[in-house]
Design an enzyme around this catalytic site. Structure first.
Site, PDB file in Angstrom:
ATOM      1  N   HIS A   1      48.279  -7.238-103.022  1.00 38.36           N
ATOM      2  CA  HIS A   1      46.558  -7.851-102.617  1.00 38.36           C
ATOM      3  C   HIS A   1      46.005  -8.150-101.124  1.00 38.36           C
ATOM      4  O   HIS A   1      45.055  -8.574-101.302  1.00 38.36           O
ATOM      5  CB  HIS A   1      46.808  -9.239-103.523  1.00 38.36           C
ATOM      6  CG  HIS A   1      47.135  -9.234-104.409  1.00 38.36           C
ATOM      7  ND1 HIS A   1      46.077  -9.074-105.368  1.00 38.36           N
ATOM      8  CD2 HIS A   1      48.170  -9.504-105.636  1.00 38.36           C
ATOM      9  CE1 HIS A   1      46.796  -9.312-107.093  1.00 38.36           C
ATOM     10  NE2 HIS A   1      48.059  -9.450-106.765  1.00 38.36           N
TER      11      HIS A   1
ATOM     12  N   ASP B   1      40.691  -8.692 -94.276  1.00 36.75           N
ATOM     13  CA  ASP B   1      40.701  -9.824 -95.965  1.00 36.75           C
ATOM     14  C   ASP B   1      41.131  -8.173 -97.344  1.00 36.75           C
ATOM     15  O   ASP B   1      40.332  -7.287 -96.943  1.00 36.75           O
ATOM     16  CB  ASP B   1      39.308 -10.387 -96.380  1.00 36.75           C
ATOM     17  CG  ASP B   1      39.479 -11.143 -97.261  1.00 36.75           C
ATOM     18  OD1 ASP B   1      40.718 -10.951 -98.218  1.00 36.75           O
ATOM     19  OD2 ASP B   1      39.010 -12.310 -97.565  1.00 36.75           O
TER      20      ASP B   1
HETATM   21  P1  ADQ Z   1      43.366 -15.242-100.535  1.00 40.20           P
HETATM   22  O1  ADQ Z   1      43.292 -14.735 -99.282  1.00 40.20           O
HETATM   23  O2  ADQ Z   1      42.972 -16.279-101.112  1.00 40.20           O
HETATM   24  O3  ADQ Z   1      43.521 -14.073-101.773  1.00 40.20           O
HETATM   25  P2  ADQ Z   1      40.202 -14.549-101.857  1.00 40.20           P
HETATM   26  O4  ADQ Z   1      39.968 -13.623-102.968  1.00 40.20           O
HETATM   27  O5  ADQ Z   1      39.195 -14.924-101.550  1.00 40.20           O
HETATM   28  O6  ADQ Z   1      41.054 -14.955-100.881  1.00 40.20           O
HETATM   29  O7  ADQ Z   1      40.645 -15.861-103.112  1.00 40.20           O
HETATM   30  C1  ADQ Z   1      40.730 -17.542-102.667  1.00 40.20           C
HETATM   31  C2  ADQ Z   1      40.410 -17.717-104.451  1.00 40.20           C
HETATM   32  O8  ADQ Z   1      40.690 -19.652-103.536  1.00 40.20           O
HETATM   33  C3  ADQ Z   1      38.721 -17.913-104.553  1.00 40.20           C
HETATM   34  O9  ADQ Z   1      38.993 -17.689-106.071  1.00 40.20           O
HETATM   35  C4  ADQ Z   1      38.270 -18.855-104.325  1.00 40.20           C
HETATM   36  O10 ADQ Z   1      37.794 -19.113-105.267  1.00 40.20           O
HETATM   37  C5  ADQ Z   1      39.448 -20.214-104.171  1.00 40.20           C
HETATM   38  N1  ADQ Z   1      39.099 -21.107-103.487  1.00 40.20           N
HETATM   39  C6  ADQ Z   1      39.480 -20.612-102.174  1.00 40.20           C
HETATM   40  N2  ADQ Z   1      38.922 -21.417-101.527  1.00 40.20           N
HETATM   41  C7  ADQ Z   1      38.547 -22.669-102.454  1.00 40.20           C
HETATM   42  C8  ADQ Z   1      38.624 -24.033-102.095  1.00 40.20           C
HETATM   43  N3  ADQ Z   1      38.336 -25.057-100.699  1.00 40.20           N
HETATM   44  N4  ADQ Z   1      38.652 -24.789-103.375  1.00 40.20           N
HETATM   45  C9  ADQ Z   1      38.802 -24.788-104.867  1.00 40.20           C
HETATM   46  N5  ADQ Z   1      38.983 -23.291-104.637  1.00 40.20           N
HETATM   47  C10 ADQ Z   1      39.136 -22.824-103.517  1.00 40.20           C
HETATM   48  C11 ADQ Z   1      44.445 -12.570-101.964  1.00 40.20           C
HETATM   49  C12 ADQ Z   1      43.834 -12.177-101.004  1.00 40.20           C
HETATM   50  C13 ADQ Z   1      42.192 -11.091-100.934  1.00 40.20           C
HETATM   51  C14 ADQ Z   1      42.284 -10.817-101.912  1.00 40.20           C
HETATM   52  C15 ADQ Z   1      42.690 -11.504-103.876  1.00 40.20           C
HETATM   53  C16 ADQ Z   1      43.420 -11.203-104.852  1.00 40.20           C
HETATM   54  O11 ADQ Z   1      44.084 -12.368 -99.697  1.00 40.20           O
HETATM   55  O12 ADQ Z   1      42.239 -11.148-100.255  1.00 40.20           O
HETATM   56  O13 ADQ Z   1      40.838 -10.718-102.690  1.00 40.20           O
HETATM   57  O14 ADQ Z   1      44.145 -12.317-102.923  1.00 40.20           O
HETATM   58  O15 ADQ Z   1      43.554 -10.107-104.805  1.00 40.20           O
END
Ligand code: ADQ
Length: 500
Positions: A196, A399
């Site tokens: 991921h 990311d």
């Molecule tokens: P993350 O590093 O966690 O995931 P991201 O893909 O942006 O990053 O996903 C974060 C999730 O958490 C989103 O669904 C978002 O809605 C939720 N979120 C973030 N901040 C929040 C908050 N303050 N309150 C509530 N919800 C919040 C890892 C990898 C990414 C990859 C994903 C999926 O680092 O690059 O896209 O896995 O494979």
């Protein structure tokens, strides 16, 4: 979107189970649903095919958990249909957890794989703990494979080939043990891995003293998936240069010890329709002055997300374009993350100071430039914030994909806003209609925010229409189906290139 019917049991192996287990004050266990897109897409398939989910429960227990509770009758989560016999909780002893998770996963692999080697710590004892924990996941998976083979008659055993799908950087070497025992005991299964986070270039990867074991662990699978082609090519390059494997870059194949491993780009999506529904049905939470605009940031509080650079770019915007003073507010929502790791606590302090300084510098009696929430918000609130923001700033330094960018565009159901996106997110290479900005260029980033705030409606509409169309097509179910098709595990695989 094509819905596939899986033809083999799916066994998902991930660091965490697809729900959180909690104890009430009488010590009774219950399930609390997790809301992520991965769970939404994968859990129904596991339920459907009578598969299994293997992961850590999230509880620190002295002894392995004796049982997993069934879901509550009113549970509406995608995991509700997952029976307790379909869930296997891996026990990680508490003394092991710190070295495995905080040490090796988040102190070594997280920064290394995000190409930030200066932050990575290489320690033999955390790596040893990592390997032991991975072996524990492997043994639980093997037990499940043996059990399922025992339950089948000879004909069924011949016809059934379970698909084991291992997830992410916490389990890079689990497949080594699985492959070895599967071959010794002649168990049938196909092994797949999905990462991921980004896969770095070979020159970064080789800094890790045991990089060969990582590569061999991943290559123990039949298929290795990444979000984008760049990560696939980095991986293939590593296999060639560090292990001396024969590789075929055009067809994305790697050969190790006479076995061919398929490497595949499988860009993850979001549950698009669910976000649209949330955006349609959630009332407004933001109270704004007339003509006030919100610029939104939503992230885990993580140094890879470029938060400090983002706040500095916003400060530069106010300096360089004072017309936005009192008209624009940055709403930054940062969910606490990995607070046991020193770097994350330091970042929290840095952010507190920075936000305090900028608010002190620009605030007026009735306006502050930054509203900073250190905490999680519900998906309903999130969808409403997305919908009601004029600009989303998604500016990670690195990311794997970034789901926030996708969730923002899904929620643009009214007058569309503008997505500003870093090219260093996997999503940056695909969401071409966003305004792309290098987060390290603070001045340019300020100019880009200024441009977004002035973008005419027709340009915003054209860009957003295309962005939304792509995310709707390539949602998380599409990702799940592409994975199954690539494993040859479905019976109507339009886009299939099944492994032989
Ligand atoms: P993350 O590093 O966690 O995931 P991201 O893909 O942006 O990053 O996903 C974060 C999730 O958490 C989103 O669904 C978002 O809605 C939720 N979120 C973030 N901040 C929040 C908050 N303050 N309150 C509530 N919800 C919040 C890892 C990898 C990414 C990859 C994903 C999926 O680092 O690059 O896209 O896995 O494979």
């Amino acid at each position: 979107m094509v819905q596939h019917h899986i033809t083999a049991p799916l066994i998902v192996v991930s660091n965490r189970l697809p729900f959180v287990l909690q104890r009430n004050k009488d010590g009774e266990l219950s399930r609390k649903p997790s809301a992520g897109g991965l769970v939404t897409a994968v859990a129904p398939v596991v339920v459907d095919c009578g598969g299994l989910w293997i992961g850590w429960s999230g509880l620190h227990t002295e002894e392995p958990l004796e049982f997993i509770p069934e879901s509550d009758p009113d549970d509406k989560a995608p995991t509700a249909g997952l029976l307790s016999k379909q869930v296997i909780a891996v026990h990680i002893p508490e003394r092991e957890f710190d070295d495995f998770y905080n040490g090796c996963c988040n102190g070594t692999f997280w920064p290394l794989f995000h190409s930030m080697p200066d932050r990575a710590v290489f320690k033999a004892h955390t790596w040893d703990a990592y390997c032991r924990v991975n072996k524990e996941f492997a043994s639980r998976t093997l037990e499940a494979l043996r059990k399922s083979a025992k339950e089948l008659d000879d004909q069924e055993r011949f016809e059934t080939c379970p698909v084991v799908w291992i997830h992410d950087y916490q389990l890079l070497v689990a497949a080594t043990t699985i492959r070895q025992v599967v071959e010794e005991e002649k168990l049938r299964c196909k092994l797949a891995f999905f990462l991921h986070i980004p896969f770095p270039s070979w020159d970064i990867m080789r800094l890790f003293p045991w990089d060969d074991e990582i590569l061999q662990g991943m290559l123990a699978c039949d298929m290795v998936g990444f979000h984008i082609e760049d990560y696939c090519l980095n991986f293939i390059d590593c296999c060639s240069r560090r292990l001396g494997c024969r590789v075929d870059r055009n067809n994305m194949l790697v050969e190790l010890a006479g076995r061919t491993v398929h490497i595949k780009a499988l860009p993850i999506g979001i549950p698009f329709d669910r976000f649209v529904q949330l955006a349609e049905n959630t009332p407004r939470f933001l109270k704004l002055a007339e003509s006030e605009k919100i610029i939104l940031g939503v992230d885990r509080l993580d140094y890879t997300k470029g938060l400090v650079h983002r706040i500095l770019a916003f400060e530069r915007l106010l300096e360089k374009y004072p017309e936005h003073v009192e008209k624009v507010t940055l709403l930054q929502i940062s969910v606490p993350s990995r607070t046991d790791v020193r770097e994350y606590r330091q970042l929290k302090e840095e952010m507190d100071q920075l936000v305090g300084r900028i608010n002190g510098r620009f605030s007026m009696p009735n306006w502050s430039p930054i509203r900073y929430i250190y905490g999680g918000v519900t998906q309903e609130q999130l969808a409403a914030f997305y919908r009601d923001s004029a600009v989303a700033l998604v500016t990670p330094l690195r990311d794997g994909m970034n789901l926030v960018a996708k969730e923002y565009v899904a929620c643009q159901i009214k007058e569309p806003g503008v997505l500003i996106l870093s090219p260093f997110a996997g999503a940056g290479g695909m969401m071409h209609e966003a305004l792309v900005v290098n987060p390290y260029e603070i001045d340019k980033a300020a100019d880009t925010i200024h441009r977004a705030l002035h973008m005419p409606l027709d340009e915003r509409e054209v860009r957003m229409k295309q962005l939304r169309h792509r995310e709707q097509q390539m949602d998380v179910n599409y990702w799940m189906n592409s994975f199954l098709a690539s494993m040859g595990a479905v019976n109507n695989s339009d886009e299939a290139d099944p492994l032989s």
